[in-house]
Design a protein around this motif. Sequence first.
Motif, short mmCIF file in Angstrom:
data_model
loop_
_atom_site.label_atom_id
_atom_site.label_comp_id
_atom_site.label_asym_id
_atom_site.label_seq_id
_atom_site.Cartn_x
_atom_site.Cartn_y
_atom_site.Cartn_z
N THR A 1 5.95 33.21 -34.96
CA THR A 1 4.52 33.44 -35.20
C THR A 1 4.06 33.27 -36.64
OG1 THR A 1 4.79 35.81 -35.62
CG2 THR A 1 4.46 35.13 -33.32
N GLY A 2 4.96 33.40 -37.60
CA GLY A 2 4.57 33.31 -39.00
C GLY A 2 4.08 34.62 -39.59
N VAL A 3 4.01 35.68 -38.80
CA VAL A 3 3.60 37.00 -39.30
C VAL A 3 4.66 37.50 -40.28
CG1 VAL A 3 3.23 39.41 -38.61
CG2 VAL A 3 2.28 37.56 -37.22
N ASN A 4 4.23 38.14 -41.35
CA ASN A 4 5.15 38.69 -42.34
C ASN A 4 5.93 39.85 -41.73
OD1 ASN A 4 5.70 40.88 -44.54
ND2 ASN A 4 5.53 38.94 -45.66
N VAL A 5 7.25 39.78 -41.82
CA VAL A 5 8.12 40.79 -41.19
C VAL A 5 7.92 42.18 -41.79
CG1 VAL A 5 10.53 41.46 -40.80
CG2 VAL A 5 9.82 39.08 -40.45
N PHE B 1 14.46 48.31 -41.62
CA PHE B 1 14.75 47.55 -42.84
C PHE B 1 16.26 47.39 -43.05
CE2 PHE B 1 10.30 48.60 -43.94
CZ PHE B 1 9.84 47.30 -44.08
N ARG B 2 17.04 48.36 -42.62
CA ARG B 2 18.51 48.24 -42.68
C ARG B 2 19.00 47.15 -41.72
NH1 ARG B 2 22.94 47.73 -45.31
NH2 ARG B 2 24.76 48.72 -44.38
N LEU B 3 18.48 47.13 -40.50
CA LEU B 3 18.84 46.08 -39.55
C LEU B 3 18.46 44.70 -40.08
CD1 LEU B 3 17.98 47.59 -36.06
CD2 LEU B 3 20.22 46.74 -36.81
#
Length: 145
Positions: free
Chosen positions: A9-13, A31-33
Amino acid sequence: MAKTKTTHTGVNVADFVNSYVDNEQKKTDSFRLIELMQKWTDSEPKMWGPSIIGFGNYHYKYASGHEGDAPVIGFSPRKAAFSLYVYSDTEKSKVLLANLGKFKMSKACIYVKKLSDIDIAILQELCMESIKYISEHHECSCRAK
């Protein structure tokens, strides 16, 4: 033919995690994963569909003619539990599951409440087995049965 819903999708993770996840422990675990899966795949995290964070990608084509692209491994920080898309139905993976820790499972998805419930070294081995399987077969094992 049906259109594939799970596409890049291009959405910022980071924006997705910060806006979608409302539990601080789940946010920390997310965030760890991301950090771990990025290291294991040597791939940047990307959003696939509205809520899957995927790493790497491969192209698949089924006998039916349906084809598309999918992440090699990934996860979704769903409200009830993390959905981990890291499993390939191999003998090695079956053995590894016995030592993973506290989880539930569907055909090809592992559900965990929090990362502290599972052994991260075993998760890494499961991911590596799945990466190997997909690189050899160009499809997830869920389609092989």
